[in-house]
Design a protein around this motif. Structure first.
Motif: not given
Length: 561
Positions: A80-83, A119-120, A125-127
């Protein structure tokens, strides 16, 4: 000292020889595997859907994502992060799988307020970019759905009446209605669409529009309710969907079967034409299946649900209410093989799907479970005691229970489309009233057509006992009255609160099978069956008192018995 050292050296030589033999067998195994022969290496790393999507740039949906374990979701966090990339530590590779530029990940979940949903994790969830999808409730949106289903079939579909009924049913569900689990019924867009699908499929078969509307909305909106609430929704159904008649209240359409559909392989049951399995012989009669008015109504309702298509059906009711037997009888009447899976607290997915096991050559092969067998070969399968299994196990069936109907086998990577004759049923006792039964999530239950089955009335139970067990009607009536009195005392004094003291109709059949010839023998057989399993003397005395008070001219002495 020298002798001891020689012995140790000999033992070490034996260990090295054993190791060399094992290495030789492994080398032979690997060589056979490379050549494609039988008996190669037992295991190989098989990439799952996530790895394939990351490599090849597919879109991937993680459905019911908040049912996954947190440690499983953490493996996805790097993507879920860039790259981002995905490390395959299980494969022993140092290099991570880079994310393809076209790869996209989507997730869907029900709110954590539902049973079994969590709950996730905040780090996941923040990503994600979140979108809340509200329930469709506006008349304009609902009208478009009705037109999409019925517009190609009818020149003027009853859009307004259907939308009005749906909204009235939602209001009633939120305020007054209760289903068989003592919960508010979950009427969703899936419920509406399945009713419309029934209408779309049944009208071309000649059932008539109004009967199709009544049947389709009855199995989806009425059948899941407790008996005392069903007339309320039936009244809404008649008011909105049945044609008005001057000075007469609307009535349900007659349940007459239309002309036989074209082709072979049809049987008429309860006013509905059901497909038979041509590979097996249908059984028209079963002397052990005694048809009484309430049993006939259940049989007709189940036939109506099967006629709706291949939607899964959940029967809920008290123990020994005939839930499984009515499924067995319908399977026999239509010539379908019925497989049965008995759930328990330790049921795992392998019991449904299957597992690897050695074949006659010692090579590990995948053996289908009962559910996979039914899906492949078009059998019917019943999941007994559904709410005894863990929620995580049951939620793994979501993909098969949805309308697209697929069964994914993670061990082999195979995705099965069910055979045309495949049908899934489930039974359960109400949660809370029976030990170990859990409340299923509303989202999971909503995937089934639900049918509430109440206790068999005393008069009908007497008839079933008399005819099935070949005992005098007077004996059957007295036995049913004994059961009623024991259950009354249990509910008032709680003396029979323990599981061992609970009496059910199943106990009556065991009692009758002892073939008593007199009331004295009937009382002694009943005491032996019902009292001897109880732990305390006062409990046994209650059984003896009830038997002596309801059976004429009998005497029971606990010491001699």
């Amino acid at each position: 000292g020298g002798g001891g050292g020689g012995g140790a050296g000999a033992a070490l030589d034996e260990e090295w020889e054993s190791f060399a033999a094992e290495a030789g067998r492994l080398r032979h195994q690997l060589r056979r595997e490379a050549q494609g022969g039988v008996g190669g290496a037992a295991f190989a790393f098989v990439e799952g859907a996530l790895v394939q999507a990351v490599r090849e740039g597919h879109w991937l949906l993680l459905d019911e994502v908040n049912l996954a374990a947190p440690e499983t979701l953490q493996r996805v966090a790097g993507l879920l992060e860039a790259g981002g990339s995905l490390a395959l530590t299980e494969k022993g590779e140092a290099d991570a799988v880079p994310r393809h530029p076209n790869f996209r990940l989507f997730a869907a979940m029900n709110p954590p307020t539902d049973f079994g949903k969590k709950e996730l994790p905040a780090g996941i969830r923040s990503r994600l970019t979140e979108l809340y999808v509200p329930r469709l409730s506006s008349p304009e949106d609902l009208s478009l759905i009705v037109i999409a289903y019925l517009g190609p079939l009818l020149p003027s579909p009853p859009v307004g009446p259907i939308v009005a009924f749906y909204q009235a049913a939602l209001d009633a569900a939120a305020t007054t209605l209760l289903d068989g689990a003592d919960q508010r019924p979950e009427y969703s867009l899936r419920t509406l669409c399945r009713a419309l699908s029934y209408v779309r499929a049944a009208v071309p078969l000649g059932y008539g529009l109004h009967r199709c509307l009544y049947d389709g909305f009855h199995i989806t909106f009425v059948a899941q309710l407790q008996a005392r609430f069903q007339p309320q929704v039936e009244a809404l159904l008649l008011r909105h969907l049945m044609p008005p008649k001057p000075n007469k209240p609307p009535r349900p359409p007659p349940a007459r079967a239309p002309a036989r559909p074209s082709g072979d392989g049809w049987v008429e049951i309860g006013g509905f034409w059901l497909q038979t399995d041509p590979r097996h012989t249908a059984s028209a009669e079963d002397p052990r299946f005694i048809v009484t008015p309430s049993i006939e109504a259940r049989f007709r309702q189940l036939a109506r649900m099967v006629a709706a298509g291949r939607y899964p059906v959940l029967l809920q009711g008290p123990t020994s209410a005939g839930k499984t037997s009515v499924i067995e009888r319908l399977a026999a009447a239509t010539g379908h093989v019925l497989l049965r899976i008995n759930n328990h607290e330790h049921t795992d997915v392998q019991e449904y799907i299957g597992a690897f096991a050695p074949d006659e050559h010692g090579k590990l092969v995948f053996r289908d479970g009962a559910l996979t067998t039914a899906v492949r070969h078009g059998h019917w399968v019943v999941l007994d005691e559904l709410n005894l299994a863990q929620s995580e196990v049951l939620e793994a069936l979501n993909r098969l229970l949805d309308d697209n109907r697929e069964l994914h086998i993670p061990e082999t990577g195979e995705t099965l489309t069910p055979h045309a004759h495949f049908m899934l049923f489930a039974t359960q006792n109400p949660p809370g009233a029976y030990g170990g039964r859990k409340v299923l999530s509303r989202a999971f239950r909503n995937r089934f057509l639900e049918m509430q089955t109440d206790e068999i009335p005393a008069g009908e139970l007497t008839t079933i006992l008399e005819r099935r067990c070949a005992i005098p009607a007077s004996f059957a009536a007295k036995m049913v009255s004994v059961m009623g009195e024991l259950q009354r005392r249990r509910s008032s004094s709680r003396v029979f609160a323990g599981k061992a003291g609970f009496i059910t109709p199943r106990d009556l059949f065991r009692w009758a099978e002892r073939r008593p010839g007199t009331y004295q023998e009937l009382a002694e057989a009943g005491y032996a069956l019902l009292a001897e399993r109880l732990r305390s003397t006062p409990e046994r005395e209650v059984v003896a008192q009830v038997l002596c008070s309801l059976l004429p001219r009998v005497q029971l002495c606990a010491e001699t018995l």
